[in-house]
Motif scaffolding. Sequence first.
Motif, PDB file in Angstrom:
ATOM      1  N   CYS A   6     -11.740 -20.694  27.719  1.00 17.29           N
ATOM      2  CA  CYS A   6     -11.718 -19.695  26.826  1.00 17.29           C
ATOM      3  C   CYS A   6     -13.127 -19.212  26.859  1.00 17.29           C
ATOM      4  O   CYS A   6     -14.266 -19.762  26.615  1.00 17.29           O
ATOM      5  N   ASN A   8     -14.207 -17.634  24.457  1.00 20.63           N
ATOM      6  CA  ASN A   8     -15.009 -17.563  23.116  1.00 20.63           C
ATOM      7  C   ASN A   8     -15.607 -18.971  22.728  1.00 20.63           C
ATOM      8  O   ASN A   8     -16.796 -18.832  22.183  1.00 20.63           O
ATOM      9  N   CYS A   9     -14.764 -20.006  23.120  1.00 20.60           N
ATOM     10  CA  CYS A   9     -15.368 -21.560  22.721  1.00 20.60           C
ATOM     11  C   CYS A   9     -15.314 -22.510  23.860  1.00 20.60           C
ATOM     12  O   CYS A   9     -15.683 -23.558  23.686  1.00 20.60           O
ATOM     13  N   CYS A  26      -5.695 -20.765  23.616  1.00 23.53           N
ATOM     14  CA  CYS A  26      -6.882 -21.726  23.310  1.00 23.53           C
ATOM     15  C   CYS A  26      -6.586 -22.611  22.041  1.00 23.53           C
ATOM     16  O   CYS A  26      -6.158 -22.134  21.200  1.00 23.53           O
ATOM     17  N   CYS A  29      -9.592 -22.397  19.192  1.00 27.89           N
ATOM     18  CA  CYS A  29      -9.833 -21.155  18.469  1.00 27.89           C
ATOM     19  C   CYS A  29      -8.692 -20.281  18.492  1.00 27.89           C
ATOM     20  O   CYS A  29      -8.779 -19.106  17.451  1.00 27.89           O
ATOM     21  N   GLY A  31      -7.344 -18.608  20.447  1.00 27.16           N
ATOM     22  CA  GLY A  31      -7.492 -17.086  21.096  1.00 27.16           C
ATOM     23  C   GLY A  31      -6.191 -17.048  22.276  1.00 27.16           C
ATOM     24  O   GLY A  31      -5.725 -18.015  22.762  1.00 27.16           O
ATOM     25  N   TRP A  33      -4.902 -15.291  26.002  1.00 27.59           N
ATOM     26  CA  TRP A  33      -5.331 -14.664  27.143  1.00 27.59           C
ATOM     27  C   TRP A  33      -4.067 -13.987  27.903  1.00 27.59           C
ATOM     28  O   TRP A  33      -3.025 -14.818  28.012  1.00 27.59           O
TER      29      TRP A  33
END
Length: 101
Positions: A6, A8-9, A26, A29, A31, A33
């Motif tokens: 991820c 982001n995290c 993810c 979080c 998220g 993709w």
Amino acid sequence: MPLLICPNCQTGMNEVQRNGVLIDICPKCRGVWLDGGEMEKLLGQVRQYEQEYEAELERYRKQYAPPPTHHRNPYDTDDDEYYKRHGKKKSKLGRLFDLFD
């Protein structure tokens, strides 16, 4: 081992199948993709559902449409027509001078 990390995290993403399309999610979080072509597949399904919905809505409207009315709405008339029937509205000062008629 996950195929993607991820952005982001920095947690490993899980591959999940939704509506016949494999997407990476993810777990931390939440998220998402999308690989190449996955967005087009999802949007194609959305367009198909929208077309089916519009067709069903049109069938419903034709079946349950209210009968046409032939009544005139008094609020749709022109001001000229209103004044012909009711006369021009007089001001308070104009009504005062009517006392002398």
